[in-house]
Design an enzyme around this catalytic site. Sequence first.
Site, PDB file in Angstrom:
ATOM      1  N   LYS A 108       0.817  -1.213   0.000  1.00  0.00           N
ATOM      2  CA  LYS A 108       0.000   0.000   0.000  1.00  0.00           C
ATOM      3  C   LYS A 108       0.849   1.261   0.000  1.00  0.00           C
ATOM      4  O   LYS A 108       2.017   1.255   0.377  1.00  0.00           O
ATOM      5  CB  LYS A 108      -0.999  -0.031   1.159  1.00  0.00           C
ATOM      6  CG  LYS A 108      -2.155  -0.990   0.815  1.00  0.00           C
ATOM      7  CD  LYS A 108      -3.289  -0.985   1.787  1.00  0.00           C
ATOM      8  CE  LYS A 108      -4.380  -1.946   1.248  1.00  0.00           C
ATOM      9  NZ  LYS A 108      -5.414  -2.219   2.211  1.00  0.00           N
TER      10      LYS A 108
ATOM     11  N   ARG B  31      -3.413 -10.111   4.817  1.00  0.00           N
ATOM     12  CA  ARG B  31      -3.819 -10.258   3.415  1.00  0.00           C
ATOM     13  C   ARG B  31      -2.704  -9.680   2.548  1.00  0.00           C
ATOM     14  O   ARG B  31      -2.435  -8.482   2.627  1.00  0.00           O
ATOM     15  CB  ARG B  31      -5.131  -9.499   3.212  1.00  0.00           C
ATOM     16  CG  ARG B  31      -5.668  -9.480   1.798  1.00  0.00           C
ATOM     17  CD  ARG B  31      -6.919  -8.598   1.728  1.00  0.00           C
ATOM     18  NE  ARG B  31      -7.444  -8.551   0.384  1.00  0.00           N
ATOM     19  CZ  ARG B  31      -6.968  -7.747  -0.564  1.00  0.00           C
ATOM     20  NH1 ARG B  31      -5.995  -6.911  -0.312  1.00  0.00           N
ATOM     21  NH2 ARG B  31      -7.501  -7.780  -1.777  1.00  0.00           N
TER      22      ARG B  31
END
Length: 267
Positions: free
Chosen positions: A208, A248
């Site tokens: 991210k 995840r």
Amino acid sequence: MTGIWGIVNVTPDSFSDGGRYLDVDRAVAHGLRLRADGATVLDVGGESTRPGAERVAPEVEQQRVLPVVEQLAAAGVPVSIDTLSAATAVAAVRAGARIVNDVSGGLADPDMRAAVAESGADYVIGHWRGFSSDMYANAEYRRIAREVAGELQERMGEAAASGIAPSRLIVDPGIGFAKAGTQNWNVLRGLDEIVALGPRVLLGTSRKRFLAETLRRGDGDEVSEERRDLATAVTSALAARAGAWAVRVHDVASTRDALAVAQAWNG
Ligand code: PMM
């Protein structure tokens, strides 16, 4: 042992692996490789949630994901469906998915909670404050970890009221969703407030933007996928220590190694 959810994005525009796995066979092969690398769940998604992404019609989303869900489930792998759409969730559970991963926690589709209750699937409630097109407009907090925990608790109450047993719930603080830069680190620092809610905690930091911002050495330094994966492996190890039930990730192998090291440390 902390679980590892391997990401199988079947979209042409996901921010990191977009376009590579649009083809069904390649998506299935990618999922099976993640499974061999140590994934405990494969999370299949057909709509990008990257900031600014366009919405996808449920029919298009289902065309992308259903054959992939079906084949991975038939191969004996636990599958989660990453969707904001109740119709897609229902169809994916019929195709073999055992978990519905709703990053909006039930806010995006008014039919989602009833659909999940009926389906019998486990349900991931993500922390969310709006669609990707304008999610940073809502990124204002005073004490972010506490507010995220409070809003997740509201979503848990709504899920229970819709008939989803608390034991079927998984909560996720939604890293990057209506959270910019250091706000994400403040959520991670306060992860115990999320763990204290009770349900299993899932965490998604993989590749991210806030990680890239932390690693960037100066203007124009593009942070490679490899560097983001290394940073992700570190956050995975730290998340395990902070009580996360699963992480995840895109690159399962590096996170598996990081979790093995963290576990050896813990003894
Ligand atoms: N992040 C993305 C998509 N789905 N699901 C959960 N539960 N938690 C997340 O943090 C999350 C998610 C966006 O990342 P991607 O486009 O790389 O899949």
